[in-house]
Design a protein around this motif. Structure first.
Motif, PDB file in Angstrom:
ATOM      1  N   ILE A  28       0.830  -1.204   0.000  1.00 22.93           N
ATOM      2  CA  ILE A  28       0.000   0.000   0.000  1.00 22.93           C
ATOM      3  C   ILE A  28       0.867   1.259   0.000  1.00 22.93           C
ATOM      4  N   MET A  29       1.936   1.256   0.787  1.00 26.05           N
ATOM      5  CA  MET A  29       2.816   2.410   0.849  1.00 26.05           C
ATOM      6  C   MET A  29       3.513   2.646  -0.490  1.00 26.05           C
ATOM      7  N   VAL A  30       3.965   1.567  -1.140  1.00 29.41           N
ATOM      8  CA  VAL A  30       4.625   1.706  -2.441  1.00 29.41           C
ATOM      9  C   VAL A  30       3.650   2.243  -3.483  1.00 29.41           C
ATOM     10  N   ILE A  31       2.444   1.668  -3.508  1.00 27.01           N
ATOM     11  CA  ILE A  31       1.439   2.135  -4.459  1.00 27.01           C
ATOM     12  C   ILE A  31       1.071   3.589  -4.188  1.00 27.01           C
ATOM     13  N   GLY A  32       0.932   3.936  -2.909  1.00 25.14           N
ATOM     14  CA  GLY A  32       0.624   5.322  -2.560  1.00 25.14           C
ATOM     15  C   GLY A  32       1.721   6.281  -2.975  1.00 25.14           C
ATOM     16  N   LEU A  33       2.988   5.878  -2.768  1.00 19.31           N
ATOM     17  CA  LEU A  33       4.101   6.733  -3.167  1.00 19.31           C
ATOM     18  C   LEU A  33       4.143   6.925  -4.681  1.00 19.31           C
ATOM     19  N   LEU A  34       3.978   5.818  -5.412  1.00 20.26           N
ATOM     20  CA  LEU A  34       3.968   5.924  -6.871  1.00 20.26           C
ATOM     21  C   LEU A  34       2.787   6.759  -7.349  1.00 20.26           C
ATOM     22  N   GLY A  35       1.632   6.612  -6.672  1.00 24.52           N
ATOM     23  CA  GLY A  35       0.477   7.418  -7.037  1.00 24.52           C
ATOM     24  C   GLY A  35       0.720   8.896  -6.820  1.00 24.52           C
ATOM     25  N   LEU A  36       1.347   9.244  -5.676  1.00 20.49           N
ATOM     26  CA  LEU A  36       1.672  10.643  -5.399  1.00 20.49           C
ATOM     27  C   LEU A  36       2.631  11.202  -6.447  1.00 20.49           C
ATOM     28  N   ILE A  37       3.681  10.434  -6.768  1.00 17.38           N
ATOM     29  CA  ILE A  37       4.646  10.883  -7.775  1.00 17.38           C
ATOM     30  C   ILE A  37       3.967  11.066  -9.125  1.00 17.38           C
ATOM     31  N   ALA A  38       3.068  10.106  -9.478  1.00 18.42           N
ATOM     32  CA  ALA A  38       2.389  10.187 -10.774  1.00 18.42           C
ATOM     33  C   ALA A  38       1.480  11.410 -10.852  1.00 18.42           C
ATOM     34  N   VAL A  39       0.718  11.658  -9.780  1.00 17.44           N
ATOM     35  CA  VAL A  39      -0.198  12.797  -9.796  1.00 17.44           C
ATOM     36  C   VAL A  39       0.575  14.116  -9.857  1.00 17.44           C
ATOM     37  N   ARG A  40       1.607  14.229  -9.017  1.00 19.45           N
ATOM     38  CA  ARG A  40       2.384  15.472  -8.996  1.00 19.45           C
ATOM     39  C   ARG A  40       3.176  15.678 -10.291  1.00 19.45           C
ATOM     40  N   GLY A  41       3.668  14.574 -10.852  1.00 18.17           N
ATOM     41  CA  GLY A  41       4.494  14.704 -12.042  1.00 18.17           C
ATOM     42  C   GLY A  41       3.695  14.841 -13.317  1.00 18.17           C
ATOM     43  N   LEU A  42       2.748  13.919 -13.538  1.00 18.77           N
ATOM     44  CA  LEU A  42       1.989  13.939 -14.786  1.00 18.77           C
ATOM     45  C   LEU A  42       0.983  15.084 -14.831  1.00 18.77           C
ATOM     46  N   GLY A  43       0.539  15.543 -13.675  1.00 22.72           N
ATOM     47  CA  GLY A  43      -0.391  16.672 -13.661  1.00 22.72           C
ATOM     48  C   GLY A  43       0.240  17.972 -14.119  1.00 22.72           C
ATOM     49  N   HIS A  44       1.564  18.028 -14.121  1.00 19.71           N
ATOM     50  CA  HIS A  44       2.258  19.250 -14.527  1.00 19.71           C
ATOM     51  C   HIS A  44       2.004  19.593 -15.986  1.00 19.71           C
ATOM     52  N   PHE A  45       1.727  18.587 -16.826  1.00 18.57           N
ATOM     53  CA  PHE A  45       1.604  18.827 -18.258  1.00 18.57           C
ATOM     54  C   PHE A  45       0.185  19.215 -18.673  1.00 18.57           C
ATOM     55  N   TRP A  46      -0.766  19.147 -17.760  1.00 18.48           N
ATOM     56  CA  TRP A  46      -2.136  19.541 -18.079  1.00 18.48           C
ATOM     57  C   TRP A  46      -2.235  21.070 -18.096  1.00 18.48           C
TER      58      TRP A  46
END
Length: 559
Positions: A28-46
């Protein structure tokens, strides 16, 4: 049937559940960390909405800002009061917005904090535009006019916003095509000519060191140099015309506080009106920005543009490291398991190999710098590249030495995994091969090693996972902030192992901790970290697929 707590503990069930819970928590912690990185990183291009924000500063003056909301945080009322702002009595924490206002060439900074309690008005206007530039970051403002050779050809006051906007887009497309032509000539054709001229210089210097006095050989080099210089003169004239064409068009824009700015379209990468985009246009913009991130070169101190050189350098280094570490690790493991006499010396070697796996990676970097670069690389320069001295060829950090250093760092992992695989091969298989007349080497080469190949691939997978994320040793043996050219190009010998390169791990460190614009760099740190995880996972999955294929192929022989 009643079971006492003591019997329940003796059965081991609590420890099974505890272990399962710990594993689940880690997942759960790994998935949560990857989710946070994905949201913060991929959201930058919107494409974010840009707002006209009216507020009062600490001096009570009315101020207007234009920009997108980059972040929102809470700050204590005590801190706000000490900064000179008025705070309502019933509020302990005040929300504040981080606005990306851009226009760094006008304001000196492109981010500004604003307290929400001081905001009097925040509105969205569809006529506001964003210009992404090659320098000075984004520009936020209003479109005024499009110019050609200094004369206005379209203005929003006379021709309307839509007509002026369409003309601006067409001229930006033309400017981008000219930029690509200039880039191809400068980095491609002229780069090859400069590379050829340098090789001719080194050949001439080599003849001088060898004491050659034959004028025919020097004349041949001079003629070849003259041909390259003639090609360069033609390209230089062509570049001059392209640069002149690129400076033809300009755009006039205005900041929200009325300051007029004129800029050449050759400095503009993209123009868009985020408040006027529908969902499909935003998705198209998002895909375009994501493609730019993956395929373009970085700019603006690595805080804008793409990271393709870092992706290429990371993958190339890992592949070279894998090619180097696999044979060394397998040969060492085969010797220790199949040929070495099992005694105190062999046990000491195994202990040393296991201990090497725990040595800090920076120590390997120092070893690589001292042995590979200064000693081995310096010796290679003295023996094979004397004409280039005192400029080093291999006596300087580069791709080859970085790959070798990481191969030395990860070879203990391959040795241990290969030994484990060799030990699992049934003795009957070896004896059967020998009984059929095969030699020990033939048995090893055609029977034992193929059957242990899944274990070898396991070692390679672990080596890739560790090497791809290492940064500390690479800072000493080859990685740089920005590489002028890729290690692989069209110039002989095509793969330039002596060149420095970019790496995703070091790119994250550089952008996150060395960037002059921390707020602008933060989303790219998340995006690059996510990409590094994806690259490592892709390399590992490819190796896992190969391992599983080999395991299925030789499974029947193990029983």
């Amino acid at each position: 049937m009643n079971v006492s707590v003591k019997d329940w503990f003796k059965s081991g069930s609590p420890w099974v559940w505890l272990n399962a819970g710990a594993v689940s928590l880690c997942v759960i912690m790994v998935i949560g960390l990857l989710g946070l990185i994905a949201v913060r990183g991929l959201g930058h291009f919107w494409p974010s909405t840009i707002y006209v924000t009216e507020y009062e500063n600490r001096a009570g003056e009315h101020t207007v800002l234009l920009g997108e909301i980059a972040d929102t945080t809470m700050v204590s009322a005590v801190q706000v009061t000490s900064a000179g702002y008025d705070v309502p009595d019933n509020m302990e924490y005040i929300p504040r917005q981080l606005l990306k206002v851009g226009n760094r060439d006008v304001y000196g900074q492109d981010f500004q904090w604003v307290l929400e309690t001081s905001i009097s008005k925040q509105e969205v206007r569809e006529d506001l535009i964003v210009l992404e530039r090659r320098e000075w970051g984004n520009f936020y403002g209003e479109l005024v006019a499009v110019k050609e050779q200094g004369s206005e050809v379209f203005t929003t006051g006379k021709d309307g916003f839509d007509a002026t906007w369409d003309e601006l887009q067409q001229r930006i497309e033309r400017a981008l095509q000219l930029h690509d032509e200039i880039h191809d000539i400068e980095t491609g054709v002229i780069g090859s000519i400069n590379y050829g001229l340098e090789r001719l210089r080194l050949k001439e210097r080599g003849l001088e060191l060898q004491g050659v006095t034959d004028p025919i050989q020097f004349q041949a080099l001079a003629e070849e140099r003259a041909e390259l210089n003639a090609e360069y003169d033609v390209l230089k004239e062509q570049l001059g015309g392209l640069y002149q064409q690129a400076q033809r068009d300009q755009v006039v824009v205005k900041t929200i506080d009325g300051k007029t700015v004129e800029m050449a379209l050759s400095k503009v990468v993209l123009a868009y009106a985020p408040n006027n985009l529908n969902v499909f246009q935003k998705m198209s913009h998002y895909v375009g920005k994501l493609g730019e991130f993956l395929l373009d070169d970085p700019r603006e101190a690595n805080t804008e543009g793409g990271i393709y050189p870092a992706i290429f350098g990371t993958v190339m280094m890992v592949l070279l490291m894998s090619i180097m570490v696999t044979p060394f690790g397998v040969v060492a493991a085969v010797y220790l398991r199949e040929y070495a006499k099992q005694g105190p010396v062999t046990r000491i070697i195994r202990i040393a190999v296991n201990n090497l796996a725990g040595v800090p990676s920076i120590v390997y970097g120092v070893f690589g710098l001292g042995f590979f670069i200064y000693f081995l690389g310096g010796s290679i320069d003295q023996l094979f590249y004397p004409e280039a001295l005192p400029a080093p060829t291999f006596g300087t950090p580069g791709l080859l030495w970085a790959s070798l250093t990481l191969a030395i760092l990860t070879v203990p992992v391959v040795i241990v995994a290969t030994e484990e695989g060799l030990s699992r091969i049934p003795r009957a298989v070896r004896e059967g091969s020998l009984a059929l007349g095969a030699t020990k080497f033939e048995t090893l080469w055609k029977v034992v090693l193929p059957m242990s190949s899944p274990a070898i691939m396991t070692g390679v997978i672990l080596a890739i996972a560790r090497a791809a994320g290492e940064v500390a040793p690479l800072m000493l043996v080859g990685v740089v902030k920005l590489a002028p050219s890729l290690p692989l190009d069209g110039n002989y010998p095509f793969l330039h192992l002596d060149r420095k390169f970019m790496h995703l791990g070091f790119h994250i460190y550089d952008v996150g901790f060395q960037s002059p614009n921390v707020e602008a760099a933060r989303p790219l740190v998340y995006a690059t970290a996510l990409l590094l995880v994806v690259v490592i996972a892709t390399l590992n999955l490819a190796a896992v697929a190969i391992r599983n294929s080999l395991r299925e192929k030789y499974k029947s022989l193990e029983h």
